[in-house]
Design an enzyme around this catalytic site. Structure first.
Site, mmCIF file in Angstrom:
data_model
loop_
_atom_site.group_PDB
_atom_site.id
_atom_site.type_symbol
_atom_site.label_atom_id
_atom_site.label_comp_id
_atom_site.label_asym_id
_atom_site.label_seq_id
_atom_site.Cartn_x
_atom_site.Cartn_y
_atom_site.Cartn_z
ATOM 1 N N LYS A 83 -2.187 39.004 17.701
ATOM 2 C CA LYS A 83 -3.007 40.024 18.360
ATOM 3 C C LYS A 83 -4.462 39.746 17.985
ATOM 4 C CE LYS A 83 -3.215 45.103 18.844
ATOM 5 N NZ LYS A 83 -2.607 46.371 18.409
ATOM 6 N N SER A 158 -1.273 49.419 22.076
ATOM 7 C CA SER A 158 -2.365 48.502 22.347
ATOM 8 C C SER A 158 -2.004 47.027 22.164
ATOM 9 C CB SER A 158 -3.524 48.841 21.424
ATOM 10 O OG SER A 158 -3.165 48.584 20.073
ATOM 11 N N SER A 182 1.377 51.446 18.658
ATOM 12 C CA SER A 182 0.875 50.278 19.379
ATOM 13 C C SER A 182 1.750 49.030 19.330
ATOM 14 C CB SER A 182 -0.523 49.909 18.870
ATOM 15 O OG SER A 182 -1.470 50.771 19.436
#
Lengths: 476, 462
Positions: A83, A158, A182
């Site tokens: 990420k 996210s 997330s």
């Protein structure tokens, strides 16, 4: 089966037996990215050259008979992604924000170092809601990520890119961060296994902070077994993170096969009351039946302060966000503050307000007290049961654009996930089937540092359902 | 103009930089003085994305130690907080400090205040509100004129440079209650505080290097029958880097505020700075512009938990403090207040003296005599070994004692010849005694120890 569709466990077996090389595996992943990422938009940076180099290095080790090191290099030659909140030395790290559009860290996050030391091939940095603010992936300053199961739908956020690209078989696993759901939300929207470890189990050092008391460092994988393997690598005390206790790290793969006979699994009744989609409710009933069939004792429990969780979370989280984003002033690195977009600005304003003199007692302090009550709800429940199960989200994925103009609606999609962050407990999201062709998932929650138990329950359920075997069909 | 009388109400915040090897929250060297800018830095003290603070245990122990030396209570739980404000020298946008649960609280420090009129010392206790730990900021260097700007399309520019070597160096803040009534008391307290942290060997507290920084807050209260009169303003003075300036700044402020009050105006609540060139304080920031620091608990650092055992271990590490040493010197070596004070002013001198006393005992040299030599002859203790000093004293003593009778004779003669000087001395003019001593030395044919002689004449004239 194509190489890029393999699980880590399968790929390891193949590499060990010289059925294919890491270079071949890596190239298969890169080809998938080239073929499909223009549409999915899961990557902010693809590290093609470095990945090919790292794969070659891995192949050299493999052909030199590195087998004796095999157990020390559990990810040798395995392509994974990070990420884009994870600091990577000399590789752009943007947090999904134009503020950091051209920022290259001078150091690797602790987890990045651990993954590299385990032999992983870093294939790229994945898209996310800017600063991890969002539940859909649409808040990224680099454009929204699409759900591979239906490209008109959001992949969940996210950790949107990490999930979407994994569901699209662009690599074998990816890291994420979970501050209010997330990791779990995108895992459930993309038919993946997502782990939010206990707060402090995995080092936060080098990972761009969202809300420091809530941030959990986890990962997305195709199977529970892979998820456990990854936690074996990432977990443990870090001298650079004062919130990681010196608790021994067990072998998380060891107890997978134990089964769930006689385990007491709690169903929090508050999660099944208002706002739950009918089909999600049905899906959850199926899950309960399966777990019963596997021998678990299902017991209804109460988490009485659940209704205050979102309000509590949306005081504490923006407060910490407002402070954590203060360093982005454009003086030492990155662009100046004019590059912040709406959601970050919204949270900065909220947090600044609630921490201000005269408001602190009414908001932040009160929220911290509620947080203690929510934590206690779980402690009380875990006296009665070993673990809890609940849907990850009250609804399946929604269409791109559907909630962007209504932040409150967007915030409410985290209603079942924020509680684990507030309480600091671990939660494992596992696929539980499909609604109108879109994946949904359940989460298994346990006391702090009970990840072994979560994997044990998750594995039993996964083996009984095998939803992970279903693949998204990507049209060109 | 009204004729009300006012009483100063002064409190003090003192920052002391600890001399730990590494910084407060990272492994960088904290010894930054005179080093090339931005060479003692890492992701943590530069506030890079993702970096996290890990507290320095030594710094925490030393803060406890300072607290204990100032008679504070050490709560078993303490925590760090974030103090949020924007300034280019603060890389994270917040300073990690301590808000409502400092490492130490409720202490006190005893002072001896010289009273010029009564010619004696008054004892006064200053209460210490709290002692807490925080991190230092980076250093801004302001460049003006004729510097090539690196900013595009601007040839010349005034700009500031930031040196992050100091960023994250441990700072201890010591906050007193508003117990001071004069600049003199403040200076006395500061000297004492400086002496204590140097004795503890936790800070060099060198004012010139910025290792000790002072911020007095000053108000005036009407002297009236009302016992608890509320003071509705407070003026803080910043940027003071010497004891002399703090004295001047306080005296200036007291005068300025008194003049305002006499005109029945209330001084503005504000922060002022001392301008040494103009010899006055200058307004920097008013109450309206004051920061709202938005304090909240630092989530990156778990609360600090001490055990009673840890605290007593730290307590045991504290060696004799200056005030204890002073009392012991008086008792053990028969020194007067004045000599004992000078000898214990710093630990090196005190240790030197005691070493010399030990050696001197073998030569039948009294501690008092050694004290006289060390004090009056301004011995350079860094170049004269204690043993060497004793040899010197022994030889001069020999010359003097050999002709004791002759000396007695000369002294009596000088005293008889100078009745005016003797009378002056008895009235309190110490110069007169020195004159008499000088006369004796001139008359006496051999080398003689002036200190010993002075002492002898002192006794004689009592």
């Amino acid at each position: 089966m194509k190489l890029n569709e393999l699980t880590i466990t399968e790929a390891r077996e193949g590499l060990k037996n010289k059925k294919f090389s890491s270079s071949e595996l890596t190239r298969a992943c890169l080809e998938q990215i080239e073929k499909h990422d223009a549409k999915i938009n899961a990557f902010i940076t693809v590290c093609k050259k470095q990945a090919i180099e790292q794969a070659k290095e891995a192949d050299k080790l493999l052909s030199n008979g590195a087998m004796e090191q095999w157990s020390n290099l559990p990810l040798l030659g395995i392509p994974i992604a990070l990420k884009d909140l994870y600091s990577t030395k000399d590789i752009k790290t943007t947090a999904g924000s134009k503020v950091l559009k051209d920022y290259s860290p001078v150091y690797d996050a602790t987890v990045v170092k651990k993954l590299k030391d385990a032999g992983a091939v870093i294939i790229g940095k994945t898209n996310l809601d800017a600063w991890a603010h969002g539940s859909s992936g649409e808040n990224s300053d680099f454009g929204p990520t699409k759900n591979p199961w239906n490209q008109e739908y959001v992949p969940g956020g996210s950790s949107s890119g990490s999930a979407a690209a994994l569901a699209a078989d662009m690599y074998l696993a990816a890291t994420g961060t979970d501050t209010g759901g997330s990791i779990r939300l995108p895992a459930s929207f993309c038919n993946l296994v997502g782990l939010k470890p206990t707060y402090g189990r995995v080092s936060r050092y080098g990972i761009i902070a969202m809300a420091s008391s809530l941030d959990s460092i986890g990962h997305l994988a195709k199977t529970v077994e892979d998820s456990a393997l990854l936690l074996n690598i990432t977990a443990g005390n870090d001298v650079f993170d004062a919130t990681t206790p010196k608790k021994p790290v067990p072998d998380y793969q060891k107890g997978l096969q134990k089964g769930i006979k006689e385990l007491k699994i709690g169903i929090p009744k508050e999660y099944l009351q208002t706002g739950l989609d009918e089909k999600v409710k049905e899906n959850f009933e199926d899950t309960k039946r399966i777990l019963s069939r596997l021998g678990a004792n299902l017991i209804e429990v109460s988490l009485p302060h659940t209704e205050y969780a979102i309000a509590c979370y949306y005081i504490i989280q923006p407060a910490e966000v407002s402070s954590n984003l203060e360093r982005y002033d454009g003086i030492r690195f990155g662009n100046d503050r004019s590059f912040f977009t709406d959601e970050a600005k919204r949270r900065i304003m909220l947090g600044t307000f609630t921490l201000s003199a005269g408001y602190y007692e009414a908001y932040y302090k009160k929220a911290m007290q509620v947080r203690t009550l929510i934590k206690k709800d779980f402690e009380d429940a875990f006296v009665k049961v070993d673990a809890l199960i609940a849907p990850v989200s009250p609804t399946p994925s929604w269409k791109l654009g559907e909630k962007v103009d209504d932040p409150l609606k967007m915030y409410l999609s985290d209603v079942f996930t924020v509680t684990a962050n507030l309480a600091g407990i671990p939660a494992l999201a596992v696929p539980s089937g499909f609604i109108n062709g879109l994946p949904v998932g359940i989460q298994i929650l346990g006391p702090q540092f009970s990840e072994e138990l979560l994997f044990q329950v998750g594995f039993a359920y996964e083996q009984a359902t095998e939803w992970y075997k279903r693949k998204a069909i990507l049209n060109l | 103009m009204n004729k009300t009388k006012y009483q100063p109400v002064i409190g003090l915040e003192v920052h002391v930089e600890l001399k730990t090897k590494s910084k407060m929250f990272c492994g960088c060297s904290a010894q930054y003085f005179g080093k090339e800018p931005n060479t003692h830095v890492c992701p943590v003290c530069l506030g890079l994305p993702g970096a996290l603070p890990v507290p320095n245990n030594k710094a925490m122990e030393w803060c406890v130690m300072i607290g204990l030396a100032l008679n504070c209570k050490i709560p078993l739980v303490s925590k760090f907080d974030r103090k949020n404000y924007f300034y280019p020298d603060l890389p994270k946008g917040y300073q990690i400090s301590q808000y409502d649960e400092p490492i130490a609280r409720n202490g006190s420090l005893k002072l001896k205040i010289k009273n010029e009129k009564l010619k004696n010392n008054l004892e006064k206790t200053i209460r210490i509100r709290r002692v807490h730990l925080e991190e230092d900021t980076a250093k801004l260097i302001h460049q003006f004129g004729n510097q090539k700007s690196k900013i595009k399309n601007q040839k010349y520019e005034e700009f500031s440079l930031i040196d992050f070597n100091r960023s994250g160096v441990p700072l201890v803040e010591i906050v007193s209650e508003p117990d001071f009534e004069s600049a003199l008391e403040v200076v006395e307290y500061l000297k004492k505080l400086q002496q204590i942290v140097r004795y503890l060997d936790v800070s060099n507290a060198d004012m010139e290097k910025g290792e000790m920084r002072l911020e007095p807050n000053i108000s005036l209260r009407e002297i009236s029958n009302v016992k608890f009169q509320i003071i509705n303003y407070k003026v803080e003075v910043k940027n003071i880097n010497s004891f002399r300036f703090v004295e001047k700044a306080i005296d200036y402020e007291l005068k300025r505020q008194e003049e305002l009050l006499k005109r029945e105006e209330t001084p503005v609540q504000e922060t002022r700075g001392w301008d040494e060139n103009k010899q006055k304080t200058i307004s920097q920031r008013s109450k309206e512009e004051a920061h709202d620091y938005r304090y909240f608990p630092e989530p990156d650092i778990p609360p600090v938990h001490w055990t009673g055992n840890q605290i007593s271990n730290i307590k045991n590490q504290i060696e004799e403090l200056p005030s204890e040493k002073l009392e012991r010197f008086k008792k053990e070596y028969g020194l007067n207040d004045y000599d004992a004070e000078i000898l214990t002013r710093d630990k090196t001198t005190a240790d030197y003296f005691e070493e010399a006393v030990k050696i001197g005992a073998g030569h039948m040299i009294a501690p008092k005599q050694i004290a006289n030599v060390v004090i009056n002859k301004k011995i350079d203790i860094s170049s004269t070994l204690p043993a060497h000093l004793i040899t010197q004293i022994a030889s001069s003593k020999q010359t003097a004692t050999l002709s004791d009778e002759a000396l007695e004779k000369i002294i009596t003669q000088i005293v008889d010849e100078n009745p005016k000087a003797v009378e002056d001395y008895k009235k309190g003019k110490s110069n007169a005694l020195m004159f008499l001593v000088g006369q004796v030395i001139r008359k006496y044919p051999k080398k003689i120890d002036a200190g010993g002689l002075r002492e002898r004449m002192e006794k004689m004239l009592q």
